[in-house]
Scaffold this motif. Structure first.
Motif, PDB file in Angstrom:
ATOM      1  N   ALA A   1       0.835  -1.201   0.000  1.00 54.99           N
ATOM      2  CA  ALA A   1       0.000   0.000   0.000  1.00 54.99           C
ATOM      3  C   ALA A   1       0.871   1.252   0.000  1.00 54.99           C
ATOM      4  O   ALA A   1       0.675   2.174  -0.799  1.00 54.99           O
ATOM      5  N   LEU A   2       1.863   1.251   0.895  1.00 60.04           N
ATOM      6  CA  LEU A   2       2.731   2.420   0.982  1.00 60.04           C
ATOM      7  C   LEU A   2       3.476   2.638  -0.325  1.00 60.04           C
ATOM      8  O   LEU A   2       3.666   3.763  -0.770  1.00 60.04           O
ATOM      9  N   SER A   3       3.889   1.536  -0.939  1.00 60.56           N
ATOM     10  CA  SER A   3       4.647   1.668  -2.182  1.00 60.56           C
ATOM     11  C   SER A   3       3.763   2.197  -3.315  1.00 60.56           C
ATOM     12  O   SER A   3       4.184   3.042  -4.106  1.00 60.56           O
ATOM     13  N   ARG A   4       2.532   1.695  -3.379  1.00 62.45           N
ATOM     14  CA  ARG A   4       1.671   2.081  -4.485  1.00 62.45           C
ATOM     15  C   ARG A   4       1.208   3.522  -4.374  1.00 62.45           C
ATOM     16  O   ARG A   4       0.852   4.151  -5.365  1.00 62.45           O
TER      17      ARG A   4
ATOM     18  N   SER B   1      17.490  15.626 -10.989  1.00 64.02           N
ATOM     19  CA  SER B   1      18.607  14.956 -11.633  1.00 64.02           C
ATOM     20  C   SER B   1      18.544  13.441 -11.472  1.00 64.02           C
ATOM     21  O   SER B   1      19.283  12.731 -12.123  1.00 64.02           O
ATOM     22  N   ASN B   2      17.653  12.933 -10.651  1.00 63.39           N
ATOM     23  CA  ASN B   2      17.574  11.479 -10.441  1.00 63.39           C
ATOM     24  C   ASN B   2      16.481  10.843 -11.281  1.00 63.39           C
ATOM     25  O   ASN B   2      15.719  11.525 -11.950  1.00 63.39           O
ATOM     26  N   LEU B   3      16.447   9.512 -11.209  1.00 62.77           N
ATOM     27  CA  LEU B   3      15.462   8.787 -12.007  1.00 62.77           C
ATOM     28  C   LEU B   3      14.616   7.904 -11.110  1.00 62.77           C
ATOM     29  O   LEU B   3      15.114   7.334 -10.153  1.00 62.77           O
ATOM     30  N   PRO B   4      13.326   7.754 -11.427  1.00 66.64           N
ATOM     31  CA  PRO B   4      12.489   6.859 -10.623  1.00 66.64           C
ATOM     32  C   PRO B   4      13.010   5.429 -10.756  1.00 66.64           C
ATOM     33  O   PRO B   4      13.548   5.051 -11.799  1.00 66.64           O
ATOM     34  N   PHE B   5      12.823   4.650  -9.719  1.00 72.89           N
ATOM     35  CA  PHE B   5      13.397   3.316  -9.725  1.00 72.89           C
ATOM     36  C   PHE B   5      12.476   2.355  -9.020  1.00 72.89           C
ATOM     37  O   PHE B   5      11.967   2.660  -7.941  1.00 72.89           O
ATOM     38  N   THR B   6      12.268   1.215  -9.635  1.00 72.87           N
ATOM     39  CA  THR B   6      11.359   0.252  -9.009  1.00 72.87           C
ATOM     40  C   THR B   6      12.030  -1.091  -8.801  1.00 72.87           C
ATOM     41  O   THR B   6      11.369  -2.098  -8.601  1.00 72.87           O
TER      42      THR B   6
ATOM     43  N   ASN C   1       8.195  -1.511 -13.108  1.00 74.47           N
ATOM     44  CA  ASN C   1       6.746  -1.657 -13.062  1.00 74.47           C
ATOM     45  C   ASN C   1       6.251  -3.079 -12.894  1.00 74.47           C
ATOM     46  O   ASN C   1       5.061  -3.339 -12.979  1.00 74.47           O
ATOM     47  N   LYS C   2       7.168  -4.025 -12.674  1.00 73.50           N
ATOM     48  CA  LYS C   2       6.687  -5.394 -12.504  1.00 73.50           C
ATOM     49  C   LYS C   2       6.096  -5.599 -11.117  1.00 73.50           C
ATOM     50  O   LYS C   2       5.049  -6.213 -10.961  1.00 73.50           O
ATOM     51  N   TYR C   3       6.803  -5.123 -10.125  1.00 68.90           N
ATOM     52  CA  TYR C   3       6.298  -5.355  -8.765  1.00 68.90           C
ATOM     53  C   TYR C   3       5.964  -4.043  -8.091  1.00 68.90           C
ATOM     54  O   TYR C   3       4.967  -3.916  -7.409  1.00 68.90           O
ATOM     55  N   HIS C   4       6.827  -3.077  -8.243  1.00 71.98           N
ATOM     56  CA  HIS C   4       6.500  -1.737  -7.758  1.00 71.98           C
ATOM     57  C   HIS C   4       6.300  -0.878  -8.991  1.00 71.98           C
ATOM     58  O   HIS C   4       6.874  -1.132 -10.030  1.00 71.98           O
ATOM     59  N   LYS C   5       5.476   0.116  -8.870  1.00 73.09           N
ATOM     60  CA  LYS C   5       5.147   0.910 -10.051  1.00 73.09           C
ATOM     61  C   LYS C   5       5.722   2.311  -9.985  1.00 73.09           C
ATOM     62  O   LYS C   5       5.823   2.899  -8.910  1.00 73.09           O
TER      63      LYS C   5
ATOM     64  N   ILE D   1      11.138  -0.742  -0.157  1.00 74.67           N
ATOM     65  CA  ILE D   1      10.409  -0.015  -1.182  1.00 74.67           C
ATOM     66  C   ILE D   1      11.435   0.783  -1.972  1.00 74.67           C
ATOM     67  O   ILE D   1      11.991   1.754  -1.464  1.00 74.67           O
ATOM     68  N   PRO D   2      11.741   0.360  -3.200  1.00 72.21           N
ATOM     69  CA  PRO D   2      12.699   1.149  -3.976  1.00 72.21           C
ATOM     70  C   PRO D   2      12.075   2.480  -4.357  1.00 72.21           C
ATOM     71  O   PRO D   2      10.857   2.564  -4.563  1.00 72.21           O
ATOM     72  N   VAL D   3      12.880   3.488  -4.437  1.00 66.96           N
ATOM     73  CA  VAL D   3      12.353   4.813  -4.744  1.00 66.96           C
ATOM     74  C   VAL D   3      13.008   5.412  -5.984  1.00 66.96           C
ATOM     75  O   VAL D   3      12.337   5.713  -6.947  1.00 66.96           O
ATOM     76  N   MET D   4      14.320   5.580  -5.937  1.00 73.63           N
ATOM     77  CA  MET D   4      14.935   6.205  -7.101  1.00 73.63           C
ATOM     78  C   MET D   4      16.371   5.766  -7.268  1.00 73.63           C
ATOM     79  O   MET D   4      17.001   5.259  -6.336  1.00 73.63           O
ATOM     80  N   ALA D   5      16.841   5.942  -8.505  1.00 75.69           N
ATOM     81  CA  ALA D   5      18.237   5.690  -8.821  1.00 75.69           C
ATOM     82  C   ALA D   5      18.900   7.053  -8.900  1.00 75.69           C
ATOM     83  O   ALA D   5      18.421   7.945  -9.581  1.00 75.69           O
ATOM     84  N   ARG D   6      20.021   7.180  -8.202  1.00 77.22           N
ATOM     85  CA  ARG D   6      20.597   8.513  -8.080  1.00 77.22           C
ATOM     86  C   ARG D   6      21.583   8.815  -9.188  1.00 77.22           C
ATOM     87  O   ARG D   6      22.345   7.954  -9.616  1.00 77.22           O
TER      88      ARG D   6
END
Lengths: 304, 539, 306
Positions: free
Chosen positions: B305-308, B322-327, B350-354, B503-508
């Motif tokens: 829930a928190l991740s979605r 400057s960063n990129l979203p990361f799942t 987007n397979k498990y976290h979106k 919960i992955p968030v971003m790639a720096r």
């Protein structure tokens, strides 16, 4: 006089000892430690603690620290493994001292000069300039001043170097930033007391007698004006010390102030202790010197 | 009397300064916001420390512009099963005339595993046979898989055919040191020019602690012909604004930018983004700060829930342009050991976290979680504690999540910023509910992202034990077929994303300033040292 | 002399009844006199208005907009000043108008509370020390000397490292280290007044010490107390700003002017308002407090009474 100095030194030694004890235990109370890092492995922490003797009971560490202190050994920095606290102080203190000294001189000389001149030329441009400078110095927080003048004079106008302390030109901006608030206070007070004097009776009398105004002021009032400044000297030194925390950071000056701030951020116990003790010792000696100077200047003061 | 005072004042005003330095001449000037920790390669491998170490030291291999080229070893062979490396050392010397020998490597690695005061980096050579056992004192040093066959031949045996060893051999923690000097100088080793010898392109001529390091070209370096600049200076500029100012006035030639000043310099000439390989994620502890909180954060639906509810794209756009979203777990730009990048063949986006948030789905997860946990709704749950390291940006990040989750579920989070050292203390020791954390890769291989979740040792402090997970990665590392290995890694990644409390968030990404018009020969690396200027030249 | 020749014509008028004891102007009490003098000081009055305006804004400001200082709308991030967000928004989409005034509440609250608490502690310690004298005086003064011997911010820093950050620890730390000046001043005053005739008289009439302190000494010291407290406020505001700036002051989600300045400095190049607005707020507040303090000192100075 000698008895006075001796008594003060003894008292100061006692106070210093109290300070060391209080700070030591307070620092032990701070949560966290300087060794943790992202890639810490299990078991590393215990091993490192054992190596630095941090796993012993607190009072044992305390006595060990005192023992080392008596030998003049302030320990090793936990964070910067490459250097001892003594080395840090020895290498950085000259920078802070130079900067602080310059700042105090500029504050006193500049403040007095501006104050006297504006009192003399009351209402003219120089007076307005002094009042504006004084206002800025008193109101604008000191940590912002350094930042602004660096940007204005070094980056935009390119008149002076941005940072570091390697030539005379490099010292100008940091000195000014550090001295501004004290300069402002001294300018205000000397201007006020000068105005009182210029329009006072005894000056009018001397003037009527035919003596030049400048000479009168210089001979009679300067001495009286200096006295309150000497009393301000103690607090000024304390202000300079705390001022260096920010100024040294902004101008990349390798002084003690910058070390103090980074050691707090890093929770580097030994460094915090060592620097606190050093600052305290320095201030105590300075206060003693100031008091001695005060007594020498003003013969009215009794050594009670 | 007055005149004396005046004269004294003038002297003081002008006085001590000339003692502090000489005017600068043609040389490369580099600056960073922290100082190198030490020039002993085994104490730290952050970017600043590594940059300094690679100036005065060299390894078996060198990372030159992304390629691993011979360094102190002029050639090497690998056994067919990939576990034995045999290096032929070239005729290189230390700056005091002593030749570089294979035995020095043996002594260096033994020291790394047995020293008591700075063991942070020992884990990097665990892939070497018996390294872990030596560390745990289970075997004696002679059993370590590093042998000096003769003074110029070095044989290293690994526990398995780890392909990333090439990258490791080129990284600073595996550089050799002169153990005889290290023993002589003890903890002072590497702290001053007279307590260090160099086998690299430069020698240390001065280290004014808290201020700068000065280097001069090393005439005895085996590749001295390639070194084009006589002098290098590394400055310590603690204030990010000052760093910016110095770059703009040309006082420094290039630098890696601290994150908070990146937006301010984006438009400047010489600005470059780079993929740092670092990832930011949130992780949940198994225990929690209380029993009921522990139950909540272990609930899979709660985590989902928190991740979605988080829109990673918005998040990145607003806070970290400057960063990129990361799942996922493995950073897409890491090498796949087959000549390409991980993202060439594997994509878990987007397979498990979106990437985009979906409020409806999030709320569905949450109500399911509430049902399972026995709460009427999320706002009835106890306040959870989120720990993070201090700093404006970190604080802002947590506040973002705090407000998103409050708006989505009414869930309440308390943010607890901790000083850096204290954070890691808490993370490893004390119970916590949520933590904002991150990871930077140690070497150019996907395993660097995966081995940290191995609950048997190391970094994983969430309390999550993934048996099938670590069985899988251990198997994967035994494979000599890279494709098979990567497939297994990919499966392991999927396990993590579905089962582990993260919960992955971003790639720096980071940024550096480098004015190509003024200087040439500076290479950028994803790994420390980010900026390699050993063979650079001012135009 | 020449002009008066012949015009010198003095006649004896005599004394007029009743005029001798006529009161030429109304009797003003000490405080009424002080108030008049303060009011006449135009600069000080202007500063007072500025200060009150700021204080009013910190109370009312956040109420004027529908946003709160914590919740941000990312879609509205990094906007400049417009009709919706009078000061613009920050990088999290939080309304800066609300944040400035909430931050102002924190800064001013810390300033006033710390100054008042410092004052109270100082008054108590100072009057006890001065009035009781003897061993108590010695002990208290030794403590004051000890604490004063070392840089004030060093003490505060140590305290804050141990207690952690936040509103209460900061006020506590500032109070524990800042009462010294007030104590010294009050003690000085008490010592001077102790020997005044009316005090001796009251004592010989059997009045309790406490009564003497409360009814006679403190009111007479009031002037100095007020001035000292007024100057303590900007000092406390500055300390808070400084500590937040070097990182051991207020932390999220709380905000203060000091914190806003420190954040703003990093963004000066892209979003200058974020630095300028809190900077102006702090500067004007501190300046007006200084001017008011100066004005009060002049107004309450008994030597200037007419």
């Amino acid at each position: 006089m000698a008895k006075f100095v001796l008594k003060r030194l003894l008292g100061s030694a006692v106070m210093l000892f109290l300070l060391i004890t209080i700070s030591f235990f307070m620092i032990k109370l701070i949560p966290g430690s300087p060794f943790t890092s992202e890639k810490m492995q299990a078991g590393s922490k215990q091993a490192i603690y054992a190596y630095y003797g941090l796993d012993k009971p607190v009072y044992e560490q305390y006595f060990l620290y005192l023992k080392n202190l008596l030998r003049g050994d302030l320990g090793v920095s936990y964070k910067i493994r490459s250097v001892t606290v003594n080395e840090v102080i020895a290498k950085s203190f000259p920078y802070s001292l130079d900067l602080g000294l310059k700042a105090i001189i500029v504050a006193i000389v500049g403040g007095l000069a501006l104050g006297i001149i504006s009192a003399y030329k009351r209402g003219k441009a120089i007076d307005a300039f002094t009042m504006i400078l004084a206002t800025i110095g008193v109101a604008v927080p000191s940590f912002v001043v350094g930042f602004f003048i660096q940007y204005l004079f070094a980056v935009k106008l390119r008149w002076l170097p941005v940072a570091q302390y390697t030539s005379f030109a490099h010292t100008i901006l940091p000195t000014f930033a550090l001295s501004l608030s004290m300069l402002a206070t001294i300018a205000k007070y000397s201007r006020a007391s000068m105005i009182e004097v210029i329009y006072s009776d005894f000056v009018k009398t001397a003037d009527a007698k035919g003596l030049s105004k400048m000479r009168i002021i210089m001979r009679h009032q300067l001495r009286n004006a200096l006295l309150p400044i000497v009393t301000l000297l103690g607090p000024m030194i304390a202000m300079v010390i705390t001022g260096t925390f920010v100024v040294e950071n902004v101008f990349a000056i390798p002084g003690l102030g910058r070390y103090y701030v980074t050691s707090i951020t890093n929770l580097d116990y030994t460094m915090i202790m060592g620097l606190t003790i050093f600052f305290a010792l320095f201030l105590v000696i300075m206060n003693l010197l100031v008091d001695v100077v005060y007594i020498l200047i003003d013969p009215r003061i009794k050594l009670s | 009397m007055k005149r004396t005072v005046f004269v004294l004042a003038v002297i003081a005003l002008v006085g001590l300064v000339p003692a502090f330095g000489a005017p600068t001449s043609q040389k490369i000037v580099f600056a960073d916001v922290v100082e190198p920790i030490s020039l002993d390669p085994h104490i730290g491998n952050d970017n600043t420390t590594t940059t300094a170490i690679t100036l005065v030291n060299d390894g078996l291999l060198e990372n030159f512009g992304g390629k691993f080229v011979p360094g102190l070893a002029e050639s090497y062979t690998v056994s067919p099963d990939g576990t034995v490396y045999t290096f032929k050392l070239r005729d290189a010397k230390w700056s005091d005339g002593v030749p570089v020998t294979a035995q020095q490597f043996v002594d260096t690695y033994v020291r790394m595993l047995t020293r008591q005061d700075a063991m942070d980096l020992a884990y990097l050579i665990y892939p070497i046979k018996n390294a872990l056992s030596l560390k745990q004192n289970k075997v004696d040093a002679s059993k370590l898989g590093v042998r000096a066959i003769n003074p110029r031949t070095l044989e290293i045996t690994l526990e398995g055919p780890y392909p990333f060893m090439k990258a490791l051999f080129a990284s600073s923690p595996l550089y050799p040191i002169r153990v005889d000097l290290a023993q002589k100088y003890g903890k002072d080793y590497g702290n001053a020019p007279d307590k260090l010898v160099s086998c690299g392109p430069y020698v240390l001529t001065d280290w004014k602690h808290g201020d700068r390091l000065e280097f001069e070209k090393n005439p005895t370096y085996w590749n001295a012909a390639a070194v084009k600049t006589q002098n290098v200076e590394m400055l310590y500029i603690s204030d990010a604004n000052t760093l910016k100012n110095m770059y703009e006035t040309g006082d420094i030639d290039f630098c890696v930018l601290p994150p908070d000043i990146i937006p301010a310099m984006e438009k400047d000439e010489g600005f470059h983004y780079y993929n740092s390989g670092a990832v930011t994620f949130l992780c949940f502890s198994n225990k929690g700060t209380s029993a009921d909180r522990g139950k909540i954060i272990q609930n899979r639906n709660f985590i989902n829930a928190l991740s979605r509810a988080v829109d990673r794209e918005d998040f990145v756009k607003a806070l970290f342009p400057s960063n990129l979203p990361f799942t996922g777990v493995v950073n897409p730009s890491i090498s796949d050991e087959m000549g390409g990048k991980w993202s060439d063949h594997y994509d878990v986006t987007n397979k498990y976290h979106k990437v985009k948030a979906n409020l409806a789905e999030a709320q569905a997860f949450m109500s399911q979680a509430c049902k399972e946990l026995g709460y009427a709704s999320a706002d009835k749950m106890p306040v959870l504690e989120m720990i993070t390291t201090e700093g404006e940006l970190n604080r802002t990040v947590c506040e973002y999540f705090q407000s998103i989750w409050k708006q989505a579920f009414g869930l309440q989070i308390d943010i607890k910023p901790l000083a850096y050292a204290q954070f890691w203390d808490n993370f490893y020791g004390a119970p916590y509910d949520l933590a904002r954390s991150g990871w930077g890769p140690d070497y150019d291989d996907p395993f660097t992202y995966l081995d940290m979740w191995d609950s048997r040792g190391g970094w994983n402090k969430t309390g999550w034990i993934g048996e099938s997970y670590y069985k899988l990665i251990t198997e994967a590392n035994k494979q000599s077929n890279m494709k098979k290995r990567n497939d297994m890694f990919y499966q392991a990644e999927a396990i993590l994303l579905q089962e582990a409390p993260i919960i992955p968030v971003m790639a720096r990404r980071g940024a550096y300033m480098l004015n190509d018009k003024k200087i040439e020969g500076v290479y950028f690396n994803m790994f420390a040292p980010n900026l390699d200027f050993r063979f650079a030249k001012l135009k | 002399m020449r002009q008066l020749e012949g015009e010198l014509d003095f006649t004896l008028v005599g004394a007029r009844e009743g005029e001798a004891s006529q009161i030429l102007r109304p009797h003003l009490s000490y405080f009424q006199d002080a108030r008049t003098r303060f009011k006449a000081n135009k600069v000080a009055m202007a500063s007072l208005f500025v200060l009150l305006a700021f204080a009013l804004m910190t109370i009312a400001g956040p109420l004027l907009v529908p946003y709160n200082y914590q919740d941000g709308d990312l879609l509205q991030a990094n906007k400049g000043p417009d009709l919706q967000h009078w000061f613009g928004t920050d990088e999290l989409g939080r309304d800066l108008w609300a944040r400035i005034w909430i931050g102002g509440r924190v800064s001013m609250a810390i300033g006033v509370l710390a100054a008042v608490l410092q004052g109270v502690v100082g008054i108590i310690m100072g009057s006890v020390s001065g009035f009781v004298g003897g061993k108590t005086d010695l002990v208290i003064m030794k403590v004051v000397d000890f604490l004063m011997a070392f840089p004030y911010l060093v003490w505060v820093t140590l305290l804050m490292l141990v207690t952690g950050s936040g509103l209460v620890p900061m006020i506590l730390a500032l109070t524990l280290t800042g009462w010294l000046t007030m104590a010294r001043i009050v003690r000085g005053q008490i010592l001077t007044l102790k020997n005044e005739d009316y005090v001796v008289a009251a004592q010989s009439l059997g009045a309790l010490s406490r009564r003497i302190i409360l009814k006679h000494m403190i009111p007479n010291t009031m002037g100095v107390i007020i001035v000292t407290m007024t100057f303590a406020i900007p000092a406390a505001i500055f300390s808070e700003a400084f500590l937040s700036f070097i990182g051991i002051g207020m932390k999220a989600p709380m905000t203060s002017w000091g914190l806003l300045v420190s954040m703003g400095m990093k963004q000066l190049y892209n979003y200058p308002l974020r630095l300028l607005i809190p900077c102006i707020c702090i500067s004007l507040t501190m300046l007006s407090l200084q001017i008011i303090g100066d004005g009060l000192r002049d107004a309450l100075d008994p030597k200037l009474r007419r």
